[in-house]
Design a protein around this motif. Structure first.
Motif, mmCIF file in Angstrom:
data_model
loop_
_atom_site.group_PDB
_atom_site.id
_atom_site.type_symbol
_atom_site.label_atom_id
_atom_site.label_comp_id
_atom_site.label_asym_id
_atom_site.label_seq_id
_atom_site.Cartn_x
_atom_site.Cartn_y
_atom_site.Cartn_z
ATOM 1 N N LEU A 109 0.863 -1.179 0.000
ATOM 2 C CA LEU A 109 0.000 0.000 0.000
ATOM 3 C C LEU A 109 0.898 1.227 0.000
ATOM 4 C CD1 LEU A 109 -2.753 -0.984 2.606
ATOM 5 C CD2 LEU A 109 -2.794 -1.204 0.117
ATOM 6 N N SER A 110 0.660 2.138 -0.965
ATOM 7 C CA SER A 110 1.641 3.201 -1.202
ATOM 8 C C SER A 110 1.602 4.314 -0.165
ATOM 9 C CB SER A 110 1.444 3.779 -2.608
ATOM 10 O OG SER A 110 0.128 4.269 -2.716
ATOM 11 N N ARG A 111 0.441 4.574 0.427
ATOM 12 C CA ARG A 111 0.357 5.687 1.386
ATOM 13 C C ARG A 111 0.524 5.235 2.818
ATOM 14 N NH1 ARG A 111 -1.343 9.930 -1.475
ATOM 15 N NH2 ARG A 111 -2.261 9.439 -3.503
ATOM 16 N N THR A 112 1.181 4.104 2.968
ATOM 17 C CA THR A 112 1.267 3.461 4.270
ATOM 18 C C THR A 112 2.726 3.101 4.537
ATOM 19 O OG1 THR A 112 -0.904 2.569 3.791
ATOM 20 C CG2 THR A 112 0.288 1.502 5.552
ATOM 21 N N SER A 113 3.179 3.281 5.765
ATOM 22 C CA SER A 113 4.586 3.015 6.079
ATOM 23 C C SER A 113 4.902 1.527 5.952
ATOM 24 C CB SER A 113 4.891 3.468 7.507
ATOM 25 O OG SER A 113 4.217 2.637 8.416
ATOM 26 N N HIS A 152 7.771 5.239 3.610
ATOM 27 C CA HIS A 152 6.707 4.804 2.708
ATOM 28 C C HIS A 152 7.356 4.137 1.494
ATOM 29 C CE1 HIS A 152 3.106 7.280 4.293
ATOM 30 N NE2 HIS A 152 3.922 6.951 5.264
ATOM 31 N N PRO A 153 6.590 3.311 0.762
ATOM 32 C CA PRO A 153 7.181 2.603 -0.372
ATOM 33 C C PRO A 153 7.940 3.502 -1.344
ATOM 34 C CG PRO A 153 5.066 1.650 0.128
ATOM 35 C CD PRO A 153 5.231 2.829 1.061
ATOM 36 N N ASN A 154 7.413 4.721 -1.621
ATOM 37 C CA ASN A 154 8.118 5.583 -2.591
ATOM 38 C C ASN A 154 9.413 6.165 -2.039
ATOM 39 O OD1 ASN A 154 7.225 7.612 -0.919
ATOM 40 N ND2 ASN A 154 5.912 8.608 -2.449
ATOM 41 N N GLN A 155 9.701 5.907 -0.767
ATOM 42 C CA GLN A 155 10.986 6.337 -0.181
ATOM 43 C C GLN A 155 11.952 5.165 -0.075
ATOM 44 O OE1 GLN A 155 9.066 7.677 3.434
ATOM 45 N NE2 GLN A 155 9.274 9.809 2.847
ATOM 46 N N LEU A 156 11.582 4.050 -0.683
ATOM 47 C CA LEU A 156 12.419 2.853 -0.605
ATOM 48 C C LEU A 156 12.805 2.399 -2.006
ATOM 49 C CD1 LEU A 156 10.255 0.893 2.014
ATOM 50 C CD2 LEU A 156 12.465 1.990 2.459
ATOM 51 N N SER A 157 13.969 1.753 -2.139
ATOM 52 C CA SER A 157 14.365 1.178 -3.427
ATOM 53 C C SER A 157 13.492 -0.049 -3.716
ATOM 54 C CB SER A 157 15.833 0.760 -3.360
ATOM 55 O OG SER A 157 15.970 -0.357 -2.495
#
Ligand code: ADP
Ligand code: MG
Length: 260
Positions: A109-113, A152-157
């Motif tokens: 889930l993209s908006r979730t840590s 969050h997912p968009n802050q991870l590789s």
């Protein structure tokens, strides 16, 4: 022979398929015979790579093994119990108790840590907040991401996202991990990192079943099952290659040796 002090059941065969067939009915009498008589046994702790061309039945096989679907014919015994005739609810119960799933596209889930993504299966299972937090933290630690719990997912590789997804699959303490093309969206170095993680999990007693079309990836498994047209055409155990990620490549980064 069985000297394992903690084993109350047979330590050997974890799952057994016998003459398993799967036919998809498409209507108007049109059918697809996706599996045409698959028989195999998998022992606890094996790391199995399933290979084969597109359409050969790999995902269908994984869906049956993961209790997401039932065979049209044949039997599936899981931990000595015949699960081929169970109802959907019974299958779901077996699945939640036994299986963890990992997908090519991570499905976070993209908006979730990261932490909350890992907690999600426990939320569905009605586990209280405190235990959820502790178990999610332990699972993230197990995949080496304790320090990314609030990202969050968009802050991870991509590799980190897949590790979060693996932590989510582990949080219910499954005996079996099913992964359909888990490295399909990852570069080769990151793929090796993920395979190293699977090898670690295998050593800790988790049985890993993985679909891949890459021989380089299958080389890290202890066994390779080859499918063609709904049948197993080759099945061999092997000495797995040790998954040791090489130095960081500079494909997408300027400068040299900049890992982070
Ligand atoms: P693979 O994962 O090896 O690419 P699949 O198990 O997805 O193969 O598919 C095996 C065959 O079954 C293919 O011919 C595919 O088109 C068909 N198939 C898979 N899932 C379904 C479905 N839900 N309904 C109808 N046909 C399906
Ligand atoms: Mg597939």
């Amino acid at each position: 022979m069985a000297t394992g002090q903690h084993c109350v059941e047979s330590p050997s065969v974890l799952l057994r398929l016998e003459g398993v067939e799967k036919v998809y009915a498409l209507g108007d009498g049109v059918e697809v015979r996706a599996l045409r008589g698959v028989s195999m046994e998998v022992r606890a702790g094996e790391f199995v790579a399933v290979m084969g061309a597109s359409g050969s039945g790999k995902s269908t096989l994984m869906n049956l093994l993961g209790c997401l679907d039932r065979p049209t014919a044949g039997t599936y015994q899981l931990e000595g119990r015949d699960v081929s005739g169970l109802s959907r609810n019974e299958l779901a119960e077996v699945r939640n108790r036994t299986m963890g799933f990992v997908f090519q596209s991570f499905n976070l889930l993209s908006r979730t840590s990261a932490k909350e993504n890992v907690e999600l299966p426990l939320l569905y299972a009605g586990i209280a907040t405190k235990e959820r937090r502790e178990r999610a933290r332990a699972a993230l630690e197990r995949v080496g991401l304790a320090d990314r719990a609030n990202h969050h997912p968009n802050q991870l590789s991509g590799g980190q996202q897949q590790r979060v997804a693996i932590a989510r699959a582990l949080v219910n303490n499954p005996r079996i991990l099913l992964a359909d093309e888990p490295t399909g969206n990852l570069d080769s170095r990151t793929s090796v990192e993920i395979m190293a993680l699977f090898q670690d999990l295998g050593r800790s007693g988790i049985t890993v079943l993985l679909v891949t079309h890459e021989a380089d990836i299958a080389a890290f498994a202890t066994r390779v099952v080859m499918m063609r047209d709904g049948r197993v055409v080759d099945d061999r155990t092997q000495l797995p290659l040790a998954a040791v990620p090489g130095p960081v490549q500079n494909d997408d980064a300027a400068g040299t040796g900049g890992a982070q």
